[in-house]
Design an enzyme around this catalytic site. Structure first.
Site: not given
Length: 382
Positions: A81, A326
């Site tokens: 991430c 995301h």
């Protein structure tokens, strides 16, 4: 050291795209939007830095070729991430070292045709072998936090309510409608106590920025008051023995201190935060780990509106991962785009009044036996 500025930013709307919309198409569109915003041309770009996780071999070179930037130095960066912010860090260091004056940084991901179900650690990781998916870890975190600090399920759910309220005004967000507390609490259970709306979605998307030295800004004909990237911290997890405290967040503390020291600021100087809220509880414990909220008070702060736009410390005015979406490799650069728009007064109805100093935080991945894989902390000022 040479100051590093964001000359322009660009995104595509995050969401679930048809398989015909490729990784390359998403990345190219975001990059062109950033180039347009900066008034930059292909000939101005001296290097390209691309963050991605599932893009495949030499994904950055594939994107650069479609942009007409073949021949430039292109590098690919995977830190789960934190990949997009890690790519920015590499560009930031290259400019500070005098290797280039104008660089293009892209974070991109096409997840919906690659990921089915929950995201897991690498198959060789001990956690993955035990079926320990990300959602399970954050569910344990929520249970422990509620036990230790007397927080309620409703207080934790308010993170999703707040962030969806913010995302109504973000044209790049995957979800642009508010949700009620009842909707969050009563959503389909994923890992008790967390439900569907406590979890960030699987998403596709891309975000990009043109990054410059003062010389680069002059070359582009831009004023030198563009937002400055004051610091970028990067740390990895440390080995842990015994049971420990699942919510200790030492990795966040270390990443925060690195950025604060580098920028010469204190936590209380921060005006707004773009936080890696992959799950509702994650926003709470990471804010505390960074020293931005007193330990054990993050859930109460959220419920009291102190982390909403107009509160003492606005968190995720973009809507965050929970509602902006995301696409893992794109998230870090999406946060940077939001800080750029906030610091230049271009955030519209989600604008944070008086925003002068912002922080973006990403935590990427897990490694069995450690307190995380990677964390980036980006500090930007107007």
């Amino acid at each position: 050291m040479t100051a590093v500025h964001i000359a322009g930013a660009g995104m595509v709307r995050f969401g679930k795209y048809d398989p015909a919309v490729t990784f390359e198409k998403l990345a190219v569109e975001a990059a062109r939007n950033a180039l347009r915003d900066a008034g930059a041309h292909r000939r101005d770009i001296e290097a390209v830095f691309v963050g991605h996780v599932f893009g495949g071999p030499v994904a950055g070179q594939r994107v650069a070729t479609e942009l007409g930037l073949g021949g430039r130095p292109v590098s690919n960066h995977e830190n789960y991430c934190a990949s997009g912010a890690t790519a920015l860090r590499e560009a930031w260091m290259a400019i500070r070292a005098g290797l280039c004056d104008v660089a293009l940084v892209i974070g991109a991901e096409k997840m919906t045709d690659r990921i089915k179900g929950g995201v897991t650690p690498d198959a060789n990781d001990l956690d993955a072998q035990q079926g320990y998916v990300m959602t399970a870890g954050h569910a344990l975190s929520a249970r422990r936090y509620m036990h230790d600090h007397g927080a309620t399920r409703e207080q934790i759910a308010m993170v999703a309510v707040k962030n969806h309220a913010h995302s109504r005004h973000n044209p790049y967000a995957q979800y642009q409608r508010p949700v009620t507390l009842d909707e969050v609490v009563n959503a389909r259970r994923i890992a008790d106590p967390l439900g569907l709306l406590d979890c960030s979605p699987i998403s596709d998307g891309a975000a990009a920025a043109v990054v410059c030295s003062a010389t680069g800004l002059k070359r582009l004909g831009l004023p030198t008051d563009r937002p400055e990237v004051r610091a970028i911290g990067l740390v990895s997890g440390t080995l842990r023995a015994g049971l420990g405290d699942i919510n200790e967040e030492d990795i966040s503390r270390r990443a925060g201190l690195q950025a604060y020291d580098m920028a010469g600021i204190a936590p209380e100087d921060i005006d707004l935060v773009e936080m890696h809220d992959c799950f509702t509880i994650a926003e709470i414990v990471r804010l505390e780990g960074l020293g931005l909220v007193p330990k054990g008070q993050g859930a109460a702060w959220t419920a009291q509106g102190r982390t909403s736009i107009g509160g003492a410390l606005p968190v995720n005015p973009s809507g965050g991962l929970l509602s902006r979406g995301h696409p893992v490799g794109a998230t870090g650069m999406a946060q940077v785009c939001e800080l750029y728009w906030q610091l230049t007064g271009q955030a519209g109805q989600r604008q944070v009044d008086g925003a002068r100093l912002g922080l973006a935080y990403c935590k990427g991945g897990t490694v069995s036996g450690t307190d995380g894989a990677s964390v980036t902390t980006v500090v930007m000022s107007s």
